[in-house]
Scaffold this active site. Structure first.
Site, PDB file in Angstrom:
ATOM      1  N   GLN A 132      14.342  12.096  -5.000  1.00 14.96           N
ATOM      2  CA  GLN A 132      13.473  12.891  -6.077  1.00 14.96           C
ATOM      3  C   GLN A 132      12.795  14.224  -5.646  1.00 14.96           C
ATOM      4  OE1 GLN A 132      13.489  11.392  -8.993  1.00 14.96           O
ATOM      5  NE2 GLN A 132      12.098  13.611  -9.407  1.00 14.96           N
ATOM      6  N   GLN A 159       9.953  14.547  -3.454  1.00 19.07           N
ATOM      7  CA  GLN A 159       9.390  13.730  -2.707  1.00 19.07           C
ATOM      8  C   GLN A 159      10.020  13.101  -1.066  1.00 19.07           C
ATOM      9  OE1 GLN A 159       9.223  10.169  -5.545  1.00 19.07           O
ATOM     10  NE2 GLN A 159       7.423   9.995  -5.035  1.00 19.07           N
ATOM     11  N   GLY A 194      11.337   1.347  -9.653  1.00 16.06           N
ATOM     12  CA  GLY A 194      11.423   2.468  -9.880  1.00 16.06           C
ATOM     13  C   GLY A 194      10.575   2.863 -10.380  1.00 16.06           C
ATOM     14  N   TYR A 222       7.830  11.112   0.897  1.00 16.66           N
ATOM     15  CA  TYR A 222       7.734  10.046  -0.111  1.00 16.66           C
ATOM     16  C   TYR A 222       9.170   9.259   0.464  1.00 16.66           C
ATOM     17  CZ  TYR A 222       6.108   6.211  -3.705  1.00 16.66           C
ATOM     18  OH  TYR A 222       6.583   5.066  -4.618  1.00 16.66           O
ATOM     19  N   ALA A 228       0.883  -1.169  -0.248  1.00 19.09           N
ATOM     20  CA  ALA A 228       0.126   0.343  -0.153  1.00 19.09           C
ATOM     21  C   ALA A 228       0.677   1.153  -0.539  1.00 19.09           C
ATOM     22  CB  ALA A 228      -1.211   0.051   1.000  1.00 19.09           C
ATOM     23  N   GLY A 229       0.475   1.784  -0.582  1.00 22.79           N
ATOM     24  CA  GLY A 229       1.053   3.564  -1.365  1.00 22.79           C
ATOM     25  C   GLY A 229       0.637   4.063  -1.779  1.00 22.79           C
ATOM     26  N   ILE A 230       0.920   5.899  -1.433  1.00 21.28           N
ATOM     27  CA  ILE A 230      -0.122   6.618  -1.809  1.00 21.28           C
ATOM     28  C   ILE A 230       1.126   7.735  -1.776  1.00 21.28           C
ATOM     29  CG2 ILE A 230      -1.581   6.647  -1.121  1.00 21.28           C
ATOM     30  CD1 ILE A 230      -1.165   9.090   0.809  1.00 21.28           C
ATOM     31  N   VAL A 251       7.037   2.751 -12.877  1.00 20.42           N
ATOM     32  CA  VAL A 251       6.911   1.740 -12.984  1.00 20.42           C
ATOM     33  C   VAL A 251       5.445   2.693 -14.007  1.00 20.42           C
ATOM     34  CG1 VAL A 251       5.462  -0.672 -12.518  1.00 20.42           C
ATOM     35  CG2 VAL A 251       7.371   0.351 -11.413  1.00 20.42           C
ATOM     36  N   ASP A 290       3.606  14.586  -3.930  1.00 23.22           N
ATOM     37  CA  ASP A 290       4.838  15.158  -4.656  1.00 23.22           C
ATOM     38  C   ASP A 290       4.425  16.734  -4.012  1.00 23.22           C
ATOM     39  OD1 ASP A 290       5.342  12.446  -4.776  1.00 23.22           O
ATOM     40  OD2 ASP A 290       5.373  12.907  -7.164  1.00 23.22           O
TER      41      ASP A 290
HETATM   42  N1  CAA Z   1      15.760  18.918  -9.890  1.00 20.80           N
HETATM   43  C1  CAA Z   1      16.011  19.801  -9.731  1.00 20.80           C
HETATM   44  N2  CAA Z   1      15.164  21.358 -10.005  1.00 20.80           N
HETATM   45  C2  CAA Z   1      14.349  20.609 -10.414  1.00 20.80           C
HETATM   46  C3  CAA Z   1      14.091  19.681 -10.612  1.00 20.80           C
HETATM   47  C4  CAA Z   1      14.740  18.378 -10.232  1.00 20.80           C
HETATM   48  N3  CAA Z   1      14.724  17.043 -10.605  1.00 20.80           N
HETATM   49  N4  CAA Z   1      12.369  19.825 -10.722  1.00 20.80           N
HETATM   50  C5  CAA Z   1      12.569  20.282 -10.963  1.00 20.80           C
HETATM   51  N5  CAA Z   1      13.347  21.884 -10.847  1.00 20.80           N
HETATM   52  C6  CAA Z   1      13.404  23.166 -10.835  1.00 20.80           C
HETATM   53  C7  CAA Z   1      12.386  23.694 -11.816  1.00 20.80           C
HETATM   54  O1  CAA Z   1      13.175  23.623 -12.856  1.00 20.80           O
HETATM   55  C8  CAA Z   1      12.063  24.855 -11.464  1.00 20.80           C
HETATM   56  O2  CAA Z   1      12.824  25.802 -11.407  1.00 20.80           O
HETATM   57  P1  CAA Z   1      12.263  27.411 -11.360  1.00 20.80           P
HETATM   58  O3  CAA Z   1      11.640  27.685 -10.608  1.00 20.80           O
HETATM   59  O4  CAA Z   1      14.066  27.835 -11.143  1.00 20.80           O
HETATM   60  O5  CAA Z   1      11.938  27.484 -13.233  1.00 20.80           O
HETATM   61  C9  CAA Z   1      11.776  24.744  -9.726  1.00 20.80           C
HETATM   62  O6  CAA Z   1      12.282  23.698  -9.294  1.00 20.80           O
HETATM   63  C10 CAA Z   1      10.063  24.139  -9.662  1.00 20.80           C
HETATM   64  O7  CAA Z   1      10.147  23.059 -11.101  1.00 20.80           O
HETATM   65  P2  CAA Z   1       8.302  22.694 -10.819  1.00 20.80           P
HETATM   66  O8  CAA Z   1       7.971  23.396 -12.134  1.00 20.80           O
HETATM   67  O9  CAA Z   1       8.803  20.755 -11.296  1.00 20.80           O
HETATM   68  O10 CAA Z   1       7.738  22.894  -9.392  1.00 20.80           O
HETATM   69  P3  CAA Z   1       6.026  22.618  -9.185  1.00 20.80           P
HETATM   70  O11 CAA Z   1       5.764  22.776  -7.781  1.00 20.80           O
HETATM   71  O12 CAA Z   1       5.325  22.777 -10.462  1.00 20.80           O
HETATM   72  O13 CAA Z   1       6.085  21.026  -9.315  1.00 20.80           O
HETATM   73  C11 CAA Z   1       6.585  18.425  -8.391  1.00 20.80           C
HETATM   74  C12 CAA Z   1       6.736  19.614  -8.043  1.00 20.80           C
HETATM   75  C13 CAA Z   1       4.834  18.517  -8.574  1.00 20.80           C
HETATM   76  C14 CAA Z   1       6.970  17.833  -7.002  1.00 20.80           C
HETATM   77  C15 CAA Z   1       7.037  18.109  -9.760  1.00 20.80           C
HETATM   78  O14 CAA Z   1       8.505  18.992 -10.200  1.00 20.80           O
HETATM   79  C16 CAA Z   1       6.773  17.048  -9.732  1.00 20.80           C
HETATM   80  O15 CAA Z   1       6.120  16.270 -10.383  1.00 20.80           O
HETATM   81  N6  CAA Z   1       8.248  16.099  -9.759  1.00 20.80           N
HETATM   82  C17 CAA Z   1       8.330  14.784 -10.120  1.00 20.80           C
HETATM   83  C18 CAA Z   1       7.999  13.795  -9.114  1.00 20.80           C
HETATM   84  C19 CAA Z   1       7.837  12.001  -9.161  1.00 20.80           C
HETATM   85  O16 CAA Z   1       8.827  11.627  -9.787  1.00 20.80           O
HETATM   86  N7  CAA Z   1       7.886  11.401  -8.494  1.00 20.80           N
HETATM   87  C20 CAA Z   1       6.811   9.834  -9.097  1.00 20.80           C
HETATM   88  C21 CAA Z   1       5.905   9.614  -8.464  1.00 20.80           C
HETATM   89  S1  CAA Z   1       5.429   8.329  -9.123  1.00 20.80           S
HETATM   90  C22 CAA Z   1       6.559   7.366  -7.621  1.00 20.80           C
HETATM   91  O17 CAA Z   1       6.435   7.718  -6.613  1.00 20.80           O
HETATM   92  C23 CAA Z   1       6.564   5.897  -8.056  1.00 20.80           C
HETATM   93  C24 CAA Z   1       7.949   5.889  -7.266  1.00 20.80           C
HETATM   94  O18 CAA Z   1       8.057   5.320  -6.387  1.00 20.80           O
HETATM   95  C25 CAA Z   1       8.757   5.848  -8.327  1.00 20.80           C
END
Ligand code: CAA
Length: 248
Positions: A149, A152, A186, A155, A91-93, A188, A96
């Site tokens: 990440q 996260q 990673g 998470y 179970a996980g949510i 999925v 982000d």
């Molecule tokens: N590293 C460094 N900087 C980053 C970055 C990263 N990976 N990602 C974004 N940034 C920077 C952007 O360039 C931006 O910079 P500026 O303000 O200078 O323009 C700033 O951070 C804001 O970025 P966002 O526009 O993305 O910010 P946001 O508030 O709109 O969104 C977030 C934030 C919701 C976390 C979005 O970045 C996101 O969805 N990221 C992916 C998170 C992710 O990978 N989740 C995995 C979900 S699935 C899962 O968790 C299953 C599993 O087990 C793997």
């Protein structure tokens, strides 16, 4: 229900469903645990999975973030089905957002559902497993718990905590015929990953050496492997299934 069954929390989720199918193919009967609020949404799921699985799949309900809810559910399970041979904490949510924007609920919800749950559920079944002298506990963590990440902190903290739990419990149960392992998938192809903004998701996929998302079945087959009675020498391990995204 025969005594050889697997309890899968989050069993109706993207990865959970394939875990149920795969463990059923290995001969286990399946009990999928879900949140009580999802009861009425799972009628179709139950029908479909019972068409796919070659053993019976049943549902049970608890809030994995609440100890007392898990206790009540476990009492019913043990009464009705006996204790599970295999327990998959899946179970996980996600909630982000960057830490600068994260509120206390987003932190608490993820820690409760993803980490407290591992204690709340596992604690209920340890004594029966020890009494039987056999058990398989598999915790579904994430590459995010290893690499961290962006967005996260909640998470990643919960998922890293899961493997700490695994290693400690593996030591406590190694002499009792019970193995405890972590799997760290990673990215999925599930609804959780589909929910990531498209451009961000595309950037993530570009970083995966294998060049694509994992299929849920690619995670499930490792759960099945670890569940086997011949996998008794693997304990306290963290198995990466991430297409090469994180190597250490
Ligand atoms: N590293 C460094 N900087 C980053 C970055 C990263 N990976 N990602 C974004 N940034 C920077 C952007 O360039 C931006 O910079 P500026 O303000 O200078 O323009 C700033 O951070 C804001 O970025 P966002 O526009 O993305 O910010 P946001 O508030 O709109 O969104 C977030 C934030 C919701 C976390 C979005 O970045 C996101 O969805 N990221 C992916 C998170 C992710 O990978 N989740 C995995 C979900 S699935 C899962 O968790 C299953 C599993 O087990 C793997």
């Amino acid at each position: 229900m025969s005594t050889q069954y697997a309890l899968v929390t989050g069993g109706s989720g993207g990865i959970g469903t394939e875990i149920c199918v795969e463990l059923a193919a290995s001969g286990f009967r399946i009990l999928a645990l879900d949140h009580p609020s999802r009861k009425e949404h799972l009628t179709d799921w139950l029908e479909q999975i019972n068409q796919r699985a070659n053993t019976r799949v049943d549902l049970c309900f608890a809030d994995v973030g609440e100890f007392d809810s898990c206790l009540a559910c476990a009492e019913e399970i043990i009464d009705q089905y006996d204790s599970p041979t295999v327990l998959v904490n899946g179970a996980g949510i996600t909630r982000d957002t960057t830490l600068r924007k994260m509120d206390k609920h987003q932190w608490d919800d993820v820690l409760r559902t993803n980490l407290d749950s591992v204690f709340n559920v596992t604690r209920q079944f340890i004594e029966p497993m020890v009494e039987k002298g056999f058990g398989r506990i598999i915790n579904i963590s994430s590459v995010s718990g290893q690499s961290g990440q962006f967005g996260q902190t909640n998470y990643a903290a919960a998922k890293a905590g899961m493997h700490g739990f695994t290693k400690a419990l593996a030591q406590e149960l190694a002499s009792k015929g019970i193995t405890v392992n972590t799997i760290s998938p990673g990215y999925v192809a599930t609804a959780m990953v589909e929910a990531i903004r498209e451009d961000i998701r595309a950037d993530i996929v570009k970083q995966i050496p294998v060049g694509r998302l994992a299929q849920p079945a690619e995670i499930a087959r490792v759960v099945s492997f670890l569940s086997d009675e011949n996998s008794g020498y693997i304990t306290g391990a963290n198995i990466d299934i991430n297409g090469g995204l994180w190597m250490h």
